[in-house]
Design an enzyme around this catalytic site. Structure first.
Site, PDB file in Angstrom:
ATOM      1  N   ASP A 126     -19.455  44.193  21.660  1.00 56.53           N
ATOM      2  CA  ASP A 126     -18.714  44.857  20.544  1.00 56.53           C
ATOM      3  C   ASP A 126     -20.388  45.423  19.567  1.00 56.53           C
ATOM      4  O   ASP A 126     -19.976  46.320  19.046  1.00 56.53           O
ATOM      5  CB  ASP A 126     -17.862  43.953  19.914  1.00 56.53           C
TER       6      ASP A 126
ATOM      7  N   TYR B  44     -12.826  32.115  29.492  1.00 57.71           N
ATOM      8  CA  TYR B  44     -11.616  32.908  29.276  1.00 57.71           C
ATOM      9  C   TYR B  44     -10.702  32.402  30.379  1.00 57.71           C
ATOM     10  O   TYR B  44      -9.437  32.411  30.268  1.00 57.71           O
ATOM     11  CB  TYR B  44     -11.811  34.431  29.786  1.00 57.71           C
TER      12      TYR B  44
ATOM     13  N   ASP C 278     -26.804  33.380  20.455  1.00 57.73           N
ATOM     14  CA  ASP C 278     -27.085  33.734  19.188  1.00 57.73           C
ATOM     15  C   ASP C 278     -28.330  34.605  18.758  1.00 57.73           C
ATOM     16  O   ASP C 278     -27.997  35.533  17.847  1.00 57.73           O
ATOM     17  CB  ASP C 278     -26.857  32.488  18.282  1.00 57.73           C
TER      18      ASP C 278
ATOM     19  N   LYS D 256     -26.182  29.753  26.640  1.00 60.67           N
ATOM     20  CA  LYS D 256     -26.336  28.653  25.407  1.00 60.67           C
ATOM     21  C   LYS D 256     -26.750  27.532  25.969  1.00 60.67           C
ATOM     22  O   LYS D 256     -26.131  26.167  26.118  1.00 60.67           O
ATOM     23  CB  LYS D 256     -25.067  28.397  24.786  1.00 60.67           C
TER      24      LYS D 256
ATOM     25  N   ASP E 229     -18.271  39.605  25.724  1.00 62.27           N
ATOM     26  CA  ASP E 229     -17.396  40.202  24.886  1.00 62.27           C
ATOM     27  C   ASP E 229     -17.947  40.392  23.373  1.00 62.27           C
ATOM     28  O   ASP E 229     -17.791  41.527  23.253  1.00 62.27           O
ATOM     29  CB  ASP E 229     -16.241  39.240  24.900  1.00 62.27           C
TER      30      ASP E 229
HETATM   31  C1  IPM Z   1     -12.553  43.560  25.769  1.00 62.09           C
HETATM   32  C2  IPM Z   1     -11.500  42.827  24.962  1.00 62.09           C
HETATM   33  C3  IPM Z   1     -10.569  42.073  26.001  1.00 62.09           C
HETATM   34  C4  IPM Z   1     -11.290  40.863  26.130  1.00 62.09           C
HETATM   35  C5  IPM Z   1      -9.208  41.629  25.184  1.00 62.09           C
HETATM   36  C6  IPM Z   1      -8.395  42.742  25.123  1.00 62.09           C
HETATM   37  C7  IPM Z   1      -8.485  40.716  26.228  1.00 62.09           C
HETATM   38  O1  IPM Z   1     -11.770  42.545  23.797  1.00 62.09           O
HETATM   39  O2  IPM Z   1     -12.187  44.099  27.082  1.00 62.09           O
HETATM   40  O3  IPM Z   1     -13.772  43.376  25.473  1.00 62.09           O
HETATM   41  O4  IPM Z   1     -11.672  40.050  25.418  1.00 62.09           O
HETATM   42  O5  IPM Z   1     -12.147  40.605  27.196  1.00 62.09           O
HETATM   43 MG    MG Z   2     -13.937  42.736  23.600  1.00 62.89          MG
END
Ligand code: IPM
Ligand code: MG
Length: 379
Positions: free
Chosen positions: A258, A147, A230, A198, A254
């Site tokens: 999710d 990032y 993975d 990884k 990230d």
């Molecule tokens: C998160 C989001 C952010 C990230 C974005 C909105 C920059 O997806 O906080 O997980 O990628 O970190």
């Molecule tokens: Mg995110």
């Protein structure tokens, strides 16, 4: 009379975009109630971050917000972004505001709990027996890795084509500080740590794995394992209960956070914390935000679930203000509200009756009022 014993805590509230202001209004009700009914006191400021900030000031993280953020003890954010800023310049997108505030405040430790609430078991796409009692804590490194690595950019090539490039890098010290947070969390929990990388492909991951392996030797009470990212995705989707604390580099964290949020079936309920170094008094400056996004499709419709923001406020009280007692009262009030059957549309099953954003906030407030009236200090 309420005796004020605590110092005044400086809070910065960032309502963001989309459903942000609606869900923040419910968290503010909780803040007011705490001020009225407990010894805690706040001084509150409001600021702009994300698309709203870009529209009003030309920057997604304007200098006024930056100054308030530095002065604050803790920051509560809702969500930023939306399709109307898709064509904004790349370095002015709402997301950039979030990345900038994270880096500016040195918020390297991102805590993302993924818990399943018993009364919402059916909301998950996974079978009940796979997720019952699920309680995972993802600790994501937040201001390093691909990032933020340099060099990065988009190169225009002589043939008119382009090459976009980024750099994944991790320094020993960056891994050490986030791994410390993860080992400390594992010790407070089930003492199992799964570190993600990884290392079969990336040099930055080789350093990551070496550092965690070395540190694990001094943590005999924690069972530490390493898993490729993975494989971790596959394991999360097929047998999530094997995990306790997951430690992950920025990009993998990230994605996996999710996934973990989705398998709980209740993304509208999940809070998160982004923390800086822990200070002598055991607290850290932090930015707290729900895991869900700004949901522009339902913005202004009073359909959003305010519970993740309210639970983020609970995380704020615990991690930045050292008020686990108040965090617990809020968490209990949220659980009670859910157990009593109150649902916003995101967590309702078909034909279940739903309530609005502010009604959900009010239900939490009712339960908080009852438990706080017992704790009120006589004066
Ligand atoms: C998160 C989001 C952010 C990230 C974005 C909105 C920059 O997806 O906080 O997980 O990628 O970190
Ligand atoms: Mg995110």
């Amino acid at each position: 009379m309420v005796i004020k014993m605590d110092k005044t805590h400086k809070l910065l509230l960032l309502s963001g975009d989309g459903i942000g202001p609606e869900v923040m209004a419910e968290a503010e009700k909780v803040i007011e109630l705490l001020e009225k009914n407990t010894d805690i006191s706040f001084s509150i400021q409001h600021g702009l971050l994300g698309g709203c900030a870009y529209d009003q000031t030309g920057s997604p993280y304007p200098p006024e917000t930056k100054q308030m953020a530095h002065e604050a003890d803790a920051i509560l954010l809702t969500a930023i972004g939306g399709p109307m800023w898709e064509n904004a310049p790349f370095n002015k997108r709402p997301e950039q505001g979030l990345l900038d505030i994270r880096a500016d405040l040195n918020l390297f430790a991102n805590l993302r709990p993924a818990r399943v609430f018993d009364c919402l078991l059916d909301a998950s796409s996974l079978k009940n027996d796979l997720i019952k009692g699920l309680d995972i804590l993802i600790i994501r490194e937040l201001i390093g890795g691909i990032y933020f690595g340099e060099p990065r950019g988009i190169e225009n090539l002589p043939d008119g084509k382009k090459r976009g490039f980024n750099t994944a890098s991790y320094h020993t010290d960056e891994v050490t500080r986030i791994a410390k947070v993860a080992f400390a969390a594992a010790k407070r929990r089930k003492k199992q740590l799964c570190s993600i990388d990884k290392a079969n492909v990336l040099e930055s991951s080789i350093v990551w794995r070496e550092v965690v392996t070395e540190m694990a030797k001094n943590e005999p009470n924690v069972t530490t394992i390493h898993m490729y990212a993975d494989n971790a995705a596959m394991q999360l989707a097929s047998n999530p209960a094997q995990f306790d604390v997951i430690l992950a580099p920025n990009l993998a964290g990230d994605i996996l956070s999710d996934l973990a949020a989705a398998i709980t079936g209740s993304i509208g309920l999940l809070p998160s914390a982004s923390l800086s170094e822990i200070t002598e008094n055991g607290t850290a400056k932090g930015l707290y935000e729900p895991v869900h996004g700004s949901a522009p499709d339902i913005a202004g419709k009073e359909q959003a679930n305010p519970l993740a923001t309210i639970l983020s406020l609970a995380m704020l009280l615990e991690n930045s203000l050292d008020r686990k007692d108040l965090a617990q009262v809020i968490e209990d009030a949220v659980s009670a509200t859910l157990n009593d059957g109150f649902r916003t549309p995101d967590i309702a099953r078909s034909r279940e009756k739903t309530i609005t954003t502010s009604q959900m906030g009010d239900e939490v407030i009712k339960r908080l009022q009852i438990s706080l009236s017992g704790k009120r200090k006589a004066g």
